[in-house]
Design a protein around this motif. Structure first.
Motif, PDB file in Angstrom:
ATOM      1  N   VAL A 118      -0.494   1.156   0.601  1.00  0.00           N
ATOM      2  CA  VAL A 118       0.163   0.041  -0.368  1.00  0.00           C
ATOM      3  C   VAL A 118      -0.616  -1.149  -0.018  1.00  0.00           C
ATOM      4  CG1 VAL A 118       2.108  -1.066  -1.001  1.00  0.00           C
ATOM      5  CG2 VAL A 118       2.297   1.154  -0.360  1.00  0.00           C
ATOM      6  N   LEU A 119      -1.046  -1.814  -1.269  1.00  0.00           N
ATOM      7  CA  LEU A 119      -1.706  -3.079  -1.105  1.00  0.00           C
ATOM      8  C   LEU A 119      -0.915  -4.294  -1.971  1.00  0.00           C
ATOM      9  CD1 LEU A 119      -3.967  -1.064  -0.311  1.00  0.00           C
ATOM     10  CD2 LEU A 119      -5.633  -2.654  -1.147  1.00  0.00           C
ATOM     11  N   VAL A 120      -0.722  -5.378  -1.570  1.00  0.00           N
ATOM     12  CA  VAL A 120      -0.246  -6.404  -2.292  1.00  0.00           C
ATOM     13  C   VAL A 120      -1.340  -7.578  -2.410  1.00  0.00           C
ATOM     14  CG1 VAL A 120       1.441  -8.199  -2.378  1.00  0.00           C
ATOM     15  CG2 VAL A 120       1.961  -5.905  -1.672  1.00  0.00           C
ATOM     16  N   GLU A 121      -1.265  -8.191  -3.773  1.00  0.00           N
ATOM     17  CA  GLU A 121      -2.379  -8.936  -3.889  1.00  0.00           C
ATOM     18  C   GLU A 121      -1.818 -10.447  -3.209  1.00  0.00           C
ATOM     19  OE1 GLU A 121      -4.727 -11.418  -7.729  1.00  0.00           O
ATOM     20  OE2 GLU A 121      -2.842 -10.203  -8.133  1.00  0.00           O
ATOM     21  N   GLU A 122      -2.891 -11.171  -2.603  1.00  0.00           N
ATOM     22  CA  GLU A 122      -2.608 -12.196  -1.709  1.00  0.00           C
ATOM     23  C   GLU A 122      -2.169 -13.525  -2.728  1.00  0.00           C
ATOM     24  OE1 GLU A 122      -5.829 -12.544   1.857  1.00  0.00           O
ATOM     25  OE2 GLU A 122      -6.758 -12.680  -0.211  1.00  0.00           O
TER      26      GLU A 122
ATOM     27  N   LEU B  23       2.445   7.528   4.094  1.00  0.00           N
ATOM     28  CA  LEU B  23       2.037   6.226   4.063  1.00  0.00           C
ATOM     29  C   LEU B  23       1.074   5.912   5.226  1.00  0.00           C
ATOM     30  CD1 LEU B  23       2.096   3.100   3.042  1.00  0.00           C
ATOM     31  CD2 LEU B  23       4.240   2.966   4.508  1.00  0.00           C
ATOM     32  N   VAL B  24      -0.217   5.386   4.799  1.00  0.00           N
ATOM     33  CA  VAL B  24      -1.078   5.056   6.092  1.00  0.00           C
ATOM     34  C   VAL B  24      -1.577   3.727   5.758  1.00  0.00           C
ATOM     35  CG1 VAL B  24      -1.833   7.535   6.271  1.00  0.00           C
ATOM     36  CG2 VAL B  24      -3.025   5.811   4.415  1.00  0.00           C
TER      37      VAL B  24
ATOM     38  N   VAL C 129      -3.657   4.814  -3.754  1.00  0.00           N
ATOM     39  CA  VAL C 129      -3.497   3.317  -3.459  1.00  0.00           C
ATOM     40  C   VAL C 129      -2.567   2.739  -4.515  1.00  0.00           C
ATOM     41  CG1 VAL C 129      -4.098   1.146  -2.883  1.00  0.00           C
ATOM     42  CG2 VAL C 129      -5.768   2.942  -2.294  1.00  0.00           C
ATOM     43  N   VAL C 130      -1.358   2.199  -4.205  1.00  0.00           N
ATOM     44  CA  VAL C 130      -0.368   1.455  -4.846  1.00  0.00           C
ATOM     45  C   VAL C 130      -0.678  -0.048  -4.542  1.00  0.00           C
ATOM     46  CG1 VAL C 130       2.013   1.144  -5.593  1.00  0.00           C
ATOM     47  CG2 VAL C 130       1.322   3.337  -4.506  1.00  0.00           C
ATOM     48  N   LYS C 131      -1.132  -0.513  -5.639  1.00  0.00           N
ATOM     49  CA  LYS C 131      -1.415  -2.181  -5.757  1.00  0.00           C
ATOM     50  C   LYS C 131      -0.690  -2.854  -6.618  1.00  0.00           C
ATOM     51  CE  LYS C 131      -6.520  -1.684  -5.136  1.00  0.00           C
ATOM     52  NZ  LYS C 131      -7.948  -1.790  -5.814  1.00  0.00           N
ATOM     53  N   ILE C 132       0.273  -3.700  -5.928  1.00  0.00           N
ATOM     54  CA  ILE C 132       1.060  -4.759  -6.635  1.00  0.00           C
ATOM     55  C   ILE C 132       0.073  -6.083  -6.867  1.00  0.00           C
ATOM     56  CG2 ILE C 132       3.057  -6.203  -6.794  1.00  0.00           C
ATOM     57  CD1 ILE C 132       4.467  -3.721  -4.935  1.00  0.00           C
TER      58      ILE C 132
END
Length: 279
Positions: free
Chosen positions: A120-124, A157-158, A166-169
């Motif tokens: 899981v990635l979140v934009e800065e 989840l890793v 990858v889940v990117k918000i």
């Protein structure tokens, strides 16, 4: 003494002035036509972002970009419902395009032999904590109404190492850039699924959809289940009958067609809540 030569009058002198005026009129008319043509071209090729129920299906979202490949799908979600509660989370139009990875490894959920590892990635720069987003997504994927109920699929989840997706918000502008690189026109409004990336529009994550009558965490579950469903091989489905739950793989923004909004692939009794396949 002879008469002085008569000066030209009337038609010749007036003709020059008339010709000049005619040239100016033609030039002005040309500018108007060019401008009008440009306006038509803009409407045809660069229409402003669509909103609400105009975001109807893949064709609407793609416009002139063409049909997506099997590894690149648009998931349509509209603007928020007027009755939605205002959120304290700001939704900037765009962001830096760089992401923070949630550093929280989870346990494997599900009993299937096929364990799909995801990040899981979140934009800065946005007001969503990666760890909180990862926990919410992990809860959705662990729910017994989710994809693990098929008995074949498991998730883990890793925070590092190899992964399956990858889940990117991300902000609307960043979603447009990522999805646009695959030929998808998300126009600041919708999510997409490209390659190994599930790209979630922050606007949808925060504000939800007027077609979904339920709390925001349920709508987020629909986003996750729909997009992850694509990642594990499911295509779009449609309403199986009036009054029945809409499939999670249904593009519910196109209208429920008599079904009831639903976020989950399976019911609590383990029955698959599917419908006829959509070509």
């Amino acid at each position: 003494m002879g008469r002085s030569p008569a000066r030209p009058t009337g038609p010749r002198g007036g003709g020059r002035r008339g010709s000049a005026r005619m040239v100016l009129v033609l030039l002005a008319l040309g500018v108007v036509l060019v401008t009008a043509g440009a306006a038509v071209a803009y409407w045809r090729d660069g229409r402003p972002p669509v909103t609400g129920d105009q975001v109807a299906d893949v064709a609407d979202a793609l416009d002139a970009a063409g049909t997506p490949t099997p590894s690149a799908r648009v998931s349509t979600s509209p603007s928020p419902s007027p009755s939605s509660s205002p959120s304290a989370v700001a939704v900037p139009a765009t962001g830096p395009g760089t992401f923070v990875t949630a550093r929280a490894d989870g346990t494997t959920v599900g009993t299937g032999n096929r364990v799909r590892r995801y990040k899981v990635l979140v934009e800065e720069g946005i007001d969503v904590r990666p760890s909180a987003a990862a926990a919410e997504i992990a809860d959705v994927l662990a729910d017994r109404r989710g994809w693990t109920r098929d008995g074949a699929t498991s998730f883990r989840l890793v925070g590092s190492g190899s992964y399956d997706f990858v889940v990117k918000i991300a902000t609307p502008g960043t979603v447009d850039r990522i999805c646009g690189a695959a030929g998808l026109r998300t126009r600041g409004e919708v999510n997409c699924s490209v390659g190994t990336d599930v790209v979630v529009n922050l606007k949808r994550w925060v504000l939800g959809s007027p077609e979904f009558d339920g709390p925001i965490h349920e709508y987020r579950a629909l986003i996750v289940n729909h997009e992850v469903g694509h990642r594990i091989g499911h295509g779009h489905e449609t309403c199986p009958g009036a009054g029945r739950p809409a499939p999670a793989m249904m593009q519910q923004i196109k209208g429920l067609k008599g079904c009831v909004a639903n976020a989950w692939p399976y019911g609590r009794d383990g029955v698959y809540l599917g419908g006829p396949s959509v070509p």
